[in-house]
Enzyme design. Structure first.
Site, short mmCIF file in Angstrom:
data_model
loop_
_atom_site.label_atom_id
_atom_site.label_comp_id
_atom_site.label_asym_id
_atom_site.label_seq_id
_atom_site.Cartn_x
_atom_site.Cartn_y
_atom_site.Cartn_z
N CYS A 52 0.77 -1.27 0.07
CA CYS A 52 0.10 0.10 0.19
C CYS A 52 0.73 1.29 0.05
CB CYS A 52 -0.87 -0.05 1.14
SG CYS A 52 -0.24 0.19 2.72
N HIS A 111 0.07 11.20 16.06
CA HIS A 111 -0.44 10.40 15.23
C HIS A 111 0.61 9.51 14.52
CE1 HIS A 111 -2.86 10.18 11.50
NE2 HIS A 111 -1.58 10.26 10.82
N HIS A 134 -3.50 5.00 10.16
CA HIS A 134 -5.00 4.45 10.32
C HIS A 134 -4.87 3.31 10.37
CE1 HIS A 134 -5.10 8.83 9.07
NE2 HIS A 134 -6.52 8.68 9.68
N ASP A 170 -4.21 -11.91 4.27
CA ASP A 170 -3.94 -13.14 5.00
C ASP A 170 -2.96 -13.17 6.14
OD1 ASP A 170 -3.88 -15.95 5.48
OD2 ASP A 170 -2.22 -16.35 4.09
N ARG A 206 -5.22 -4.09 9.34
CA ARG A 206 -4.08 -3.31 8.53
C ARG A 206 -3.62 -1.96 9.05
NH1 ARG A 206 -3.03 0.40 4.19
NH2 ARG A 206 -5.00 -0.06 3.70
N CYS A 263 -1.79 0.80 9.00
CA CYS A 263 -1.16 1.71 7.95
C CYS A 263 -0.38 2.72 8.68
CB CYS A 263 -2.06 1.96 6.89
SG CYS A 263 -1.47 2.89 5.33
#
Length: 140
Positions: free
Chosen positions: A71, A108, A111, A119, A125, A127
């Site tokens: 990503c 921060h 997310h 899997d 996730r 991120c």
């Protein structure tokens, strides 16, 4: 960054954060910014170790839970401990997301996304911006 009523173990003034962090770190960690995809220091890192908050040093994630999501940012399927991060509902950009912050200083990190079909044991996730972390390699 949305203000919370929570008090943090590490609490500093805006001026103190600006003095300790470089402008890019400050923009992500303290202003809930996002680094560009595929440029982060840890996006493709395979080094074993612990990822700590770049602002306060609190341990957040381990390399054991890092996975290749392709990503553009480092991805983890679980935090180091359930209380190492906190979650804030983020309705910016016209979508519902869950912001992930350091539970020690409120910085921060990135997310959390769920149900994307990776899997992984959690189907989650995390991120996370590379710039919000420091990798402490495993001693060996």
């Amino acid at each position: 960054m949305e203000k919370t009523n929570r008090s943090y173990a590490v609490s500093k003034s805006d001026e103190e954060w600006r003095a300790e962090l470089n402008p890019a770190e400050y923009q992500v960690l303290r202003q809930a910014g996002t680094e560009r995809p595929f440029v982060g220091e840890y996006t493709d890192t395979k080094t074993e170790g612990v990822y700590a908050c770049r602002a306060c040093g609190a341990e957040l994630f381990t390399s054991d839970t890092k996975f290749d999501s392709h990503c553009g940012w480092p991805s983890f399927y679980a935090p180091l401990a359930g209380d190492s991060v906190e979650y804030i509902e983020d309705n910016s950009l016209g979508m519902r997301r869950v912001e992930v912050r350091c539970a020690t200083c409120g910085s921060h990190l990135g997310h959390l996304f769920e149900g994307e079909g990776y899997d992984t044991p959690t189907d989650q996730r995390y991120c996370i911006n590379s710039i919000s972390m420091t990798l402490r390699p495993k001693a060996g």
